[in-house]
Write a protein that holds these residues in place. Sequence first.
Motif, short mmCIF file in Angstrom:
data_model
loop_
_atom_site.label_atom_id
_atom_site.label_comp_id
_atom_site.label_asym_id
_atom_site.label_seq_id
_atom_site.Cartn_x
_atom_site.Cartn_y
_atom_site.Cartn_z
N GLU A 239 0.82 -1.22 0.00
CA GLU A 239 0.00 0.00 0.00
C GLU A 239 0.85 1.26 0.00
OE1 GLU A 239 -3.06 0.35 -0.59
OE2 GLU A 239 -3.63 -1.76 -0.54
N LEU A 240 1.94 1.25 0.77
CA LEU A 240 2.81 2.42 0.79
C LEU A 240 3.48 2.62 -0.57
CD1 LEU A 240 4.11 4.77 2.24
CD2 LEU A 240 5.81 3.19 3.19
N ALA A 241 3.93 1.54 -1.19
CA ALA A 241 4.53 1.63 -2.53
C ALA A 241 3.52 2.17 -3.53
CB ALA A 241 5.05 0.26 -2.97
N ARG A 242 2.27 1.72 -3.43
CA ARG A 242 1.23 2.20 -4.34
C ARG A 242 0.97 3.69 -4.13
NH1 ARG A 242 -2.44 -1.28 -3.01
NH2 ARG A 242 -1.85 -2.76 -4.63
N GLU A 243 0.93 4.11 -2.86
CA GLU A 243 0.67 5.53 -2.57
C GLU A 243 1.80 6.41 -3.07
OE1 GLU A 243 -1.22 8.89 -1.39
OE2 GLU A 243 -2.08 6.87 -1.32
N LEU A 244 3.04 5.90 -3.02
CA LEU A 244 4.20 6.67 -3.46
C LEU A 244 4.53 6.46 -4.94
CD1 LEU A 244 6.56 6.04 -0.39
CD2 LEU A 244 5.39 8.18 -0.97
N HIS A 245 3.78 5.57 -5.59
CA HIS A 245 4.02 5.26 -7.01
C HIS A 245 5.45 4.79 -7.24
CE1 HIS A 245 0.16 7.16 -7.70
NE2 HIS A 245 0.59 8.26 -7.12
N THR A 287 -11.99 8.03 11.34
CA THR A 287 -11.97 8.76 10.08
C THR A 287 -11.28 7.94 9.00
OG1 THR A 287 -11.95 10.89 11.25
CG2 THR A 287 -11.22 10.90 8.94
N HIS A 288 -10.26 7.18 9.41
CA HIS A 288 -9.48 6.37 8.47
C HIS A 288 -9.45 4.91 8.95
CE1 HIS A 288 -7.55 10.50 8.22
NE2 HIS A 288 -8.04 10.33 7.01
N PRO A 289 -10.53 4.18 8.74
CA PRO A 289 -10.56 2.80 9.22
C PRO A 289 -9.73 1.84 8.38
CG PRO A 289 -12.60 3.32 8.09
CD PRO A 289 -11.83 4.60 8.17
N HIS A 290 -9.35 2.27 7.18
CA HIS A 290 -8.59 1.40 6.27
C HIS A 290 -7.26 2.04 5.91
CE1 HIS A 290 -12.03 -1.25 5.95
NE2 HIS A 290 -12.79 -0.21 5.69
N LEU A 291 -6.26 1.21 5.67
CA LEU A 291 -4.89 1.70 5.49
C LEU A 291 -4.71 2.65 4.30
CD1 LEU A 291 -1.96 1.60 6.45
CD2 LEU A 291 -1.63 -0.40 4.96
N PRO A 292 -5.28 2.41 3.12
CA PRO A 292 -5.01 3.31 2.00
C PRO A 292 -5.33 4.78 2.30
CG PRO A 292 -5.99 1.29 1.18
CD PRO A 292 -6.07 1.22 2.68
N ALA A 297 -3.56 10.29 3.97
CA ALA A 297 -3.61 11.41 4.92
C ALA A 297 -2.25 11.64 5.57
CB ALA A 297 -4.66 11.13 6.00
N ALA A 298 -1.54 10.57 5.89
CA ALA A 298 -0.24 10.70 6.56
C ALA A 298 0.78 11.40 5.68
CB ALA A 298 0.28 9.31 6.93
N LEU A 299 0.64 11.28 4.38
CA LEU A 299 1.62 11.85 3.46
C LEU A 299 1.23 13.22 2.93
CD1 LEU A 299 2.39 8.60 1.45
CD2 LEU A 299 3.90 9.71 3.11
N THR A 300 -0.02 13.61 3.13
CA THR A 300 -0.50 14.86 2.52
C THR A 300 -1.03 15.89 3.52
OG1 THR A 300 -2.71 13.91 2.16
CG2 THR A 300 -1.10 13.69 0.37
N GLU A 301 -1.46 15.46 4.68
CA GLU A 301 -2.07 16.42 5.63
C GLU A 301 -1.02 17.01 6.56
OE1 GLU A 301 -5.28 14.52 7.65
OE2 GLU A 301 -6.49 14.27 5.82
#
Length: 301
Positions: A239-245, A287-292, A297-301
């Motif tokens: 999931e982290l790799a997907r979020e960071l492309h 607010t964020h029950p699922h990891l994606p 939010a962790a990377l953008t807020e």
Amino acid sequence: MSMRILMAGVSGFLGTRLVDRLTADGHQVTRLVRRAPRTPDERQWNPSAAQLDPAVVADADAVVNLAGAGVGDKRWNDEYRRVIRSSRVDTSTTLAITIAGMSAADRPTVLLNASAVGWYGNTGDRVVEEDSPAGEGFLADVCRVWEAATRPAEDADVRVVRLRTGLPLHRDGGLLKPQLLPFRLGIAGRLGSGRQWLPWISMRDWLDAVALLLARDDLAGPVNVVGPNPVTNAEFTRELARELHRPAIIPIPAVALKIALGGFAHEALTSTRVLPGVLTKAGFTWTHPHLPTALHAALTE
């Protein structure tokens, strides 16, 4: 309702954010510091010597203790293990004994004291909630004495909440920060087998949960401050790799972790499948029950 809150551990990864949140909510936060105070909202104490003026505590409606040396900040040797333990036990003991020694009229009504999901040790695939016993290992032993240190306050009829925090996600610290650069460089991957469970929680949900626990006088004892859907390390990596492309195709063998991290490697490979039983029963809404969405939010807020 606005509260006067005395807080230890204000300069840490979680403490700085909690001070901002509590202040934004209209609470008055007084900070416990070990050095000489520099601002009107600071008070000095020396937990290593069990020194805390009861008058400082008497001004508070609630006490929050997040103090403790970071478990992932340095390689673990015998000396740093002692620092990890004493930084938690000394602060908790000083606060609890000071509170217990005060008159009932002067005591704060609640003590929120940090703990950790390390209490459960390695659970493998077994699901645990707050009524599960302590596990084995260094961090489990630390959590056992850490939580026991709050007992004097509890015996004095103060509501004590033990925050068994998981892995709060934010780009500036905790689990996430040290992983971002290798992931962005495409040289990251799962840790060890990747089958170990990670009890993550978004930063917003962690702050919301602490605010709830301060306000709810019907909640006491251990509380797992984690998200409702833990994932394995392999899932987290994907999931982290997907979020960071970025790709995440280079697994880090357990033996390499042991060389790089020393004693902490064992904890990095520990599987802790923890569920938030108390928060769920209390009707807490994530607010964020699922990891994606939590990672986004962790990377953008």
